[in-house]
Design a protein around this motif. Structure first.
Motif, PDB file in Angstrom:
ATOM      1  N   GLY A  60     -17.867  19.054  39.352  1.00  0.00           N
ATOM      2  CA  GLY A  60     -17.287  17.735  39.268  1.00  0.00           C
ATOM      3  C   GLY A  60     -17.526  17.022  37.957  1.00  0.00           C
ATOM      4  O   GLY A  60     -16.617  16.786  37.188  1.00  0.00           O
ATOM      5  N   TYR A  61     -18.739  16.637  37.675  1.00  0.00           N
ATOM      6  CA  TYR A  61     -19.132  15.916  36.458  1.00  0.00           C
ATOM      7  C   TYR A  61     -18.452  14.562  36.308  1.00  0.00           C
ATOM      8  O   TYR A  61     -18.542  13.948  35.270  1.00  0.00           O
ATOM      9  N   GLY A  62     -17.720  14.107  37.307  1.00  0.00           N
ATOM     10  CA  GLY A  62     -17.076  12.812  37.205  1.00  0.00           C
ATOM     11  C   GLY A  62     -15.927  12.758  36.225  1.00  0.00           C
ATOM     12  O   GLY A  62     -15.613  11.721  35.655  1.00  0.00           O
ATOM     13  N   TYR A  63     -15.261  13.886  35.995  1.00  0.00           N
ATOM     14  CA  TYR A  63     -14.119  13.920  35.093  1.00  0.00           C
ATOM     15  C   TYR A  63     -12.993  13.058  35.634  1.00  0.00           C
ATOM     16  O   TYR A  63     -12.877  12.868  36.838  1.00  0.00           O
ATOM     17  N   PRO A  64     -12.136  12.549  34.750  1.00  0.00           N
ATOM     18  CA  PRO A  64     -11.001  11.759  35.226  1.00  0.00           C
ATOM     19  C   PRO A  64     -10.069  12.629  36.062  1.00  0.00           C
ATOM     20  O   PRO A  64      -9.933  13.818  35.839  1.00  0.00           O
ATOM     21  N   SER A  65      -9.461  12.007  37.037  1.00  0.00           N
ATOM     22  CA  SER A  65      -8.576  12.755  37.925  1.00  0.00           C
ATOM     23  C   SER A  65      -7.182  12.851  37.320  1.00  0.00           C
ATOM     24  O   SER A  65      -6.861  12.199  36.324  1.00  0.00           O
ATOM     25  N   PHE A  66      -6.360  13.664  37.952  1.00  0.00           N
ATOM     26  CA  PHE A  66      -4.981  13.835  37.503  1.00  0.00           C
ATOM     27  C   PHE A  66      -4.203  12.564  37.822  1.00  0.00           C
ATOM     28  O   PHE A  66      -4.315  12.018  38.921  1.00  0.00           O
ATOM     29  N   SER A  67      -3.390  12.124  36.870  1.00  0.00           N
ATOM     30  CA  SER A  67      -2.701  10.843  37.050  1.00  0.00           C
ATOM     31  C   SER A  67      -1.230  11.003  37.393  1.00  0.00           C
ATOM     32  O   SER A  67      -0.656  10.123  38.032  1.00  0.00           O
ATOM     33  N   THR A  68      -0.619  12.115  37.026  1.00  0.00           N
ATOM     34  CA  THR A  68       0.803  12.287  37.321  1.00  0.00           C
ATOM     35  C   THR A  68       0.980  13.037  38.636  1.00  0.00           C
ATOM     36  O   THR A  68       0.074  13.735  39.110  1.00  0.00           O
ATOM     37  N   LEU A  69       2.151  12.905  39.214  1.00  0.00           N
ATOM     38  CA  LEU A  69       2.443  13.596  40.475  1.00  0.00           C
ATOM     39  C   LEU A  69       2.413  15.111  40.283  1.00  0.00           C
ATOM     40  O   LEU A  69       1.872  15.840  41.117  1.00  0.00           O
ATOM     41  N   GLY A  70       2.959  15.593  39.178  1.00  0.00           N
ATOM     42  CA  GLY A  70       2.933  17.027  38.896  1.00  0.00           C
ATOM     43  C   GLY A  70       1.510  17.549  38.707  1.00  0.00           C
ATOM     44  O   GLY A  70       1.167  18.635  39.181  1.00  0.00           O
ATOM     45  N   GLY A  71       0.711  16.765  38.024  1.00  0.00           N
ATOM     46  CA  GLY A  71      -0.685  17.151  37.819  1.00  0.00           C
ATOM     47  C   GLY A  71      -1.464  17.182  39.118  1.00  0.00           C
ATOM     48  O   GLY A  71      -2.273  18.078  39.355  1.00  0.00           O
ATOM     49  N   ARG A  72      -1.200  16.219  39.976  1.00  0.00           N
ATOM     50  CA  ARG A  72      -1.881  16.195  41.270  1.00  0.00           C
ATOM     51  C   ARG A  72      -1.437  17.355  42.158  1.00  0.00           C
ATOM     52  O   ARG A  72      -2.252  17.937  42.872  1.00  0.00           O
ATOM     53  N   ALA A  73      -0.151  17.698  42.104  1.00  0.00           N
ATOM     54  CA  ALA A  73       0.345  18.845  42.881  1.00  0.00           C
ATOM     55  C   ALA A  73      -0.292  20.133  42.369  1.00  0.00           C
ATOM     56  O   ALA A  73      -0.723  20.984  43.154  1.00  0.00           O
ATOM     57  N   PHE A  74      -0.353  20.272  41.055  1.00  0.00           N
ATOM     58  CA  PHE A  74      -1.012  21.436  40.463  1.00  0.00           C
ATOM     59  C   PHE A  74      -2.473  21.502  40.887  1.00  0.00           C
ATOM     60  O   PHE A  74      -2.972  22.556  41.292  1.00  0.00           O
ATOM     61  N   ALA A  75      -3.165  20.388  40.805  1.00  0.00           N
ATOM     62  CA  ALA A  75      -4.582  20.353  41.155  1.00  0.00           C
ATOM     63  C   ALA A  75      -4.782  20.688  42.627  1.00  0.00           C
ATOM     64  O   ALA A  75      -5.696  21.433  42.978  1.00  0.00           O
ATOM     65  N   LEU A  76      -3.935  20.168  43.478  1.00  0.00           N
ATOM     66  CA  LEU A  76      -4.056  20.435  44.914  1.00  0.00           C
ATOM     67  C   LEU A  76      -3.933  21.929  45.200  1.00  0.00           C
ATOM     68  O   LEU A  76      -4.782  22.519  45.872  1.00  0.00           O
ATOM     69  N   LEU A  77      -2.896  22.546  44.666  1.00  0.00           N
ATOM     70  CA  LEU A  77      -2.699  23.978  44.896  1.00  0.00           C
ATOM     71  C   LEU A  77      -3.805  24.810  44.249  1.00  0.00           C
ATOM     72  O   LEU A  77      -4.330  25.752  44.843  1.00  0.00           O
ATOM     73  N   TRP A  78      -4.139  24.452  43.025  1.00  0.00           N
ATOM     74  CA  TRP A  78      -5.150  25.229  42.299  1.00  0.00           C
ATOM     75  C   TRP A  78      -6.517  25.130  42.971  1.00  0.00           C
ATOM     76  O   TRP A  78      -7.233  26.115  43.085  1.00  0.00           O
TER      77      TRP A  78
END
Length: 89
Positions: free
Chosen positions: A18-36
């Motif tokens: 984790g390290y407290g990195y910023p989260s994904f802000s766009t819908l595409g980025g969040r979809a990518f993150a969810l699947l990944w």
């Protein structure tokens, strides 16, 4: 985020650092993150399962080798008599 930053962030999430990195802000980025994250978590769990299976298999082979190469004792013969009739069948 750029691709490599996103990839690094997801890898840190998969390994639960984790390290407290910023989260994904766009819908595409969040979809990518969810699947990944879902796929990556399954792969990491499968990896640890394979390591555990290899370790268990190695220990089992060692145990079989020890049992098959040791000398038989009277106690072993008595234990092999399952129905307690004094005869090993």
């Amino acid at each position: 985020m750029r691709f490599f930053e996103a990839f690094y962030c997801v890898c840190a999430t998969i390994t639960t650092l984790g390290y407290g990195y910023p989260s994904f802000s766009t819908l595409g980025g969040r979809a990518f993150a969810l699947l990944w994250i879902l796929v990556g978590t399954v792969f990491v769990a499968q990896f640890f399962l394979c390591i555990a299976e290899l370790n268990a298999e190695k220990r089992q082979k060692h145990l079989v080798e020890c049992v098959l190469t040791r000398r038989m004792t009277n106690f072993d013969m008595e234990a092999a008599d399952i129905d307690d009739d004094g005869v090993v069948e």
